[in-house]
Motif scaffolding. Structure first.
Motif, PDB file in Angstrom:
ATOM      1  N   PHE A 240       0.869  -1.179   0.000  1.00 27.91           N
ATOM      2  CA  PHE A 240       0.000   0.000   0.000  1.00 27.91           C
ATOM      3  C   PHE A 240       0.902   1.223   0.000  1.00 27.91           C
ATOM      4  CE2 PHE A 240      -2.477  -3.455   1.473  1.00 27.91           C
ATOM      5  CZ  PHE A 240      -3.793  -3.186   1.128  1.00 27.91           C
ATOM      6  N   VAL A 241       0.740   2.085  -0.988  1.00 27.72           N
ATOM      7  CA  VAL A 241       1.713   3.151  -1.204  1.00 27.72           C
ATOM      8  C   VAL A 241       1.127   4.545  -1.004  1.00 27.72           C
ATOM      9  CG1 VAL A 241       3.081   1.736  -2.775  1.00 27.72           C
ATOM     10  CG2 VAL A 241       1.254   3.162  -3.698  1.00 27.72           C
ATOM     11  N   ASN A 242      -0.080   4.635  -0.432  1.00 30.94           N
ATOM     12  CA  ASN A 242      -0.720   5.942  -0.330  1.00 30.94           C
ATOM     13  C   ASN A 242      -0.264   6.707   0.905  1.00 30.94           C
ATOM     14  OD1 ASN A 242      -2.050   3.792   0.847  1.00 30.94           O
ATOM     15  ND2 ASN A 242      -4.091   4.636   0.579  1.00 30.94           N
ATOM     16  N   ALA A 243       1.050   6.917   0.945  1.00 27.80           N
ATOM     17  CA  ALA A 243       1.699   7.837   1.888  1.00 27.80           C
ATOM     18  C   ALA A 243       1.315   7.555   3.337  1.00 27.80           C
ATOM     19  CB  ALA A 243       1.393   9.285   1.486  1.00 27.80           C
ATOM     20  N   CYS A 244       0.881   8.580   4.045  1.00 36.97           N
ATOM     21  CA  CYS A 244       0.754   8.503   5.501  1.00 36.97           C
ATOM     22  C   CYS A 244      -0.451   7.711   5.986  1.00 36.97           C
ATOM     23  CB  CYS A 244       0.722   9.910   6.092  1.00 36.97           C
ATOM     24  SG  CYS A 244       2.023  10.966   5.449  1.00 36.97           S
ATOM     25  N   VAL A 245      -1.299   7.225   5.070  1.00 40.85           N
ATOM     26  CA  VAL A 245      -2.385   6.323   5.459  1.00 40.85           C
ATOM     27  C   VAL A 245      -2.100   4.894   4.997  1.00 40.85           C
ATOM     28  CG1 VAL A 245      -4.117   8.151   5.442  1.00 40.85           C
ATOM     29  CG2 VAL A 245      -3.767   6.768   3.379  1.00 40.85           C
ATOM     30  N   ALA A 246      -0.909   4.621   4.471  1.00 40.90           N
ATOM     31  CA  ALA A 246      -0.621   3.330   3.847  1.00 40.90           C
ATOM     32  C   ALA A 246      -0.776   2.174   4.831  1.00 40.90           C
ATOM     33  CB  ALA A 246       0.784   3.337   3.251  1.00 40.90           C
ATOM     34  N   ALA A 247      -0.130   2.265   5.989  1.00 41.42           N
ATOM     35  CA  ALA A 247      -0.217   1.162   6.951  1.00 41.42           C
ATOM     36  C   ALA A 247      -1.615   1.036   7.530  1.00 41.42           C
ATOM     37  CB  ALA A 247       0.803   1.359   8.072  1.00 41.42           C
ATOM     38  N   THR A 248      -2.299   2.165   7.727  1.00 39.85           N
ATOM     39  CA  THR A 248      -3.684   2.121   8.203  1.00 39.85           C
ATOM     40  C   THR A 248      -4.559   1.411   7.191  1.00 39.85           C
ATOM     41  OG1 THR A 248      -3.232   4.306   9.139  1.00 39.85           O
ATOM     42  CG2 THR A 248      -5.492   3.521   9.263  1.00 39.85           C
ATOM     43  N   ASN A 249      -4.341   1.682   5.909  1.00 41.83           N
ATOM     44  CA  ASN A 249      -5.088   0.990   4.859  1.00 41.83           C
ATOM     45  C   ASN A 249      -4.783  -0.501   4.849  1.00 41.83           C
ATOM     46  OD1 ASN A 249      -5.482   3.392   2.112  1.00 41.83           O
ATOM     47  ND2 ASN A 249      -6.092   3.490   4.245  1.00 41.83           N
ATOM     48  N   ALA A 250      -3.519  -0.857   5.082  1.00 46.11           N
ATOM     49  CA  ALA A 250      -3.151  -2.275   5.125  1.00 46.11           C
ATOM     50  C   ALA A 250      -3.897  -2.985   6.252  1.00 46.11           C
ATOM     51  CB  ALA A 250      -1.640  -2.415   5.308  1.00 46.11           C
ATOM     52  N   ILE A 251      -3.970  -2.354   7.415  1.00 49.99           N
ATOM     53  CA  ILE A 251      -4.694  -2.939   8.540  1.00 49.99           C
ATOM     54  C   ILE A 251      -6.182  -3.036   8.227  1.00 49.99           C
ATOM     55  CG2 ILE A 251      -5.360  -2.589  10.960  1.00 49.99           C
ATOM     56  CD1 ILE A 251      -2.610  -1.193  11.326  1.00 49.99           C
ATOM     57  N   ALA A 252      -6.739  -1.982   7.635  1.00 52.82           N
ATOM     58  CA  ALA A 252      -8.157  -1.980   7.298  1.00 52.82           C
ATOM     59  C   ALA A 252      -8.486  -3.092   6.306  1.00 52.82           C
ATOM     60  CB  ALA A 252      -8.556  -0.622   6.721  1.00 52.82           C
ATOM     61  N   TYR A 253      -7.644  -3.263   5.293  1.00 49.07           N
ATOM     62  CA  TYR A 253      -7.906  -4.301   4.298  1.00 49.07           C
ATOM     63  C   TYR A 253      -7.766  -5.686   4.917  1.00 49.07           C
ATOM     64  CZ  TYR A 253      -7.857  -6.835  -0.120  1.00 49.07           C
ATOM     65  OH  TYR A 253      -8.138  -7.705  -1.150  1.00 49.07           O
ATOM     66  N   GLY A 254      -6.750  -5.855   5.774  1.00 49.21           N
ATOM     67  CA  GLY A 254      -6.578  -7.132   6.450  1.00 49.21           C
ATOM     68  C   GLY A 254      -7.768  -7.467   7.338  1.00 49.21           C
ATOM     69  N   ALA A 255      -8.266  -6.467   8.075  1.00 51.31           N
ATOM     70  CA  ALA A 255      -9.429  -6.678   8.931  1.00 51.31           C
ATOM     71  C   ALA A 255     -10.660  -7.022   8.092  1.00 51.31           C
ATOM     72  CB  ALA A 255      -9.681  -5.436   9.776  1.00 51.31           C
ATOM     73  N   HIS A 256     -10.781  -6.365   6.936  1.00 54.64           N
ATOM     74  CA  HIS A 256     -11.914  -6.658   6.052  1.00 54.64           C
ATOM     75  C   HIS A 256     -11.863  -8.098   5.548  1.00 54.64           C
ATOM     76  CE1 HIS A 256     -14.969  -6.116   2.969  1.00 54.64           C
ATOM     77  NE2 HIS A 256     -14.106  -6.535   2.054  1.00 54.64           N
ATOM     78  N   LEU A 257     -10.689  -8.561   5.142  1.00 57.56           N
ATOM     79  CA  LEU A 257     -10.560  -9.933   4.660  1.00 57.56           C
ATOM     80  C   LEU A 257     -11.002 -10.934   5.722  1.00 57.56           C
ATOM     81  CD1 LEU A 257      -7.112  -9.911   2.784  1.00 57.56           C
ATOM     82  CD2 LEU A 257      -9.396  -9.968   1.768  1.00 57.56           C
ATOM     83  N   ILE A 258     -10.608 -10.671   6.968  1.00 51.47           N
ATOM     84  CA  ILE A 258     -10.989 -11.574   8.058  1.00 51.47           C
ATOM     85  C   ILE A 258     -12.478 -11.469   8.352  1.00 51.47           C
ATOM     86  CG2 ILE A 258     -10.715 -12.010  10.531  1.00 51.47           C
ATOM     87  CD1 ILE A 258      -7.743 -11.206  10.154  1.00 51.47           C
TER      88      ILE A 258
END
Length: 391
Positions: free
Chosen positions: A142-160
């Motif tokens: 996820f490369v969208n700057a300062c929200v990148a890791a937050t987006n990674a967590i959000a997507y991971g939580a969504h998958l689960i």
């Protein structure tokens, strides 16, 4: 929908490797800033950052450390789990490429420079980590700057939550480097002081910091079945774009407020139930007032009474990693009943009427917290995190 819990985390900051070092540094309100020693900053306006000063660092190195700590904490090996990382690639390789390009005299040097570019690609990092630790797919950057890791967590939580995965490895990494430092310095986003002063009168800008964090997310059923004790709950997540300006937040904080409201809806909780906010809090003249207005939209008349701290005031701004590190800090606050302070505070700013937990940590039993992040391009993200559940 499956409940999403955190069963392990590992972290690396300028305070050193590990959660214990992070807890000591952040909750004591001790800023990690010093003069940059990783490169010559004499040509720039700003000269400070929060660097880990021992040995050479790369994003891959710090992520390895975080993954090992997170898996050990979780009590599993993560085999087959998707890996989702916030990263913009290894900028050290970019610099090495251009230096080699300028100096090359033959095709052999050109080939070497090309190999360096390959190592700078963001998508290579989750692939290397995935192969080394036998993780599964997808392996996404996820490369969208300062929200990148937050987006990674959000997507991971969504998958689960929708049953697409039982366990996910997610987080992000950033290492202070001259390439990014120069860009922020030329845009006058960096303060020339050795401190960040979020929400304070007289604040002048942000400072960068080394950072990486990995969180192991699981469905609650999977965690309980294998006897794991969750460290917290990812209750909700929300993303929003305000499309206001390439680098400035919407002055009324509309995008950040929208992301927070979306996260609260997913969590199924009201704003009145939130007892703490880990703010984006960059200490820049434009971000902090906009965030204060976003908080007013989220909490209404409670906005000035909900504790809101910026932990970037101790760690520095860790860009693509910041959402993951701040999620860990927020989970520690929930588990310990101790709210981290905003360091560097001097005087209240009427444009930022928030309770910013100035200078010292504050004991407070909180069960639900909000973690906010914003990025260039009008990207905004929010996580609703909950205290460790009882079985």
């Amino acid at each position: 929908m499956h409940e999403v819990v955190v069963t392990g985390y590992g972290v690396f900051t300028a305070f050193g490797p590990g959660v214990s070092a992070l807890r000591r540094g952040v909750f004591s309100g001790t800023p990690a800033f010093a003069e940059v020693n990783r490169f010559d900053s004499s040509r720039y306006r700003a000269h400070y950052a929060a660097e880990y000063s021992v040995g050479a660092l790369s994003q891959l190195t710090v992520l390895r450390s975080c993954v090992k700590e997170a898996l050990s904490c979780s009590g599993q090996d993560g085999a087959g789990a998707p890996v989702l990382l916030g990263t913009s690639g290894d900028h050290t390789s970019n610099v090495e490429f251009w230096r080699a390009h300028a100096a090359r005299n033959d095709d052999e040097e050109n080939d070497s420079a090309g190999a360096g570019v390959m190592h700078s690609l963001p998508g290579l990092l989750p692939e290397l980590i995935g192969e080394e630790f036998n993780f599964g797919r997808p392996r996404l950057a996820f490369v969208n700057a300062c929200v990148a890791a937050t987006n990674a967590i959000a997507y991971g939580a969504h998958l689960i939550s929708i049953g697409k995965a039982q366990s996910v490895i997610c987080g992000g990494a950033f290492v202070v480097n001259e390439d990014v430092f120069a860009k922020f310095d030329s845009g006058r986003a960096l303060t020339t002081e050795a401190l960040m002063r979020p929400f304070s009168r007289g604040r002048k800008g942000l400072l960068h910091g080394d950072g990486a964090a990995i969180l192991v997310l699981e469905s609650a059923e999977h965690a309980w079945r294998r006897g794991a004790a969750p460290l917290g709950i990812v209750r909700g997540w929300g993303l929003a774009a305000d499309a206001h300006h390439p680098v400035q937040p919407h002055p009324a904080g509309r995008g950040l407020a929208a992301a927070a409201r979306a996260a609260l809806r997913v969590a199924g909780v009201s704003a009145d139930e939130v007892g703490y906010v880990n703010a984006h809090g960059t200490g820049t003249p434009r971000n902090d007032p906009a965030e204060a207005l976003a908080l007013r939209q989220i909490f209404g008349d409670r906005a000035g009474r909900v504790p809101v701290s910026s932990t970037k005031s101790t760690t520095g701004h860790m860009l693509e990693a910041t959402g993951a590190v701040e999620a860990v800090i927020t989970l520690l606050a929930l588990a310990d009943g101790l709210l981290p302070p905003t360091a560097g505070f001097v005087d209240a700013d009427p444009d930022c009427p928030v309770d910013c937990v100035p200078l010292r940590a504050r004991p407070a039993p909180v069960s639900i917290a909000l973690s906010l992040n914003a990025a260039f391009g009008g990207a905004n993200a929010a996580l609703v995190l909950g205290a460790p559940p009882s079985r």
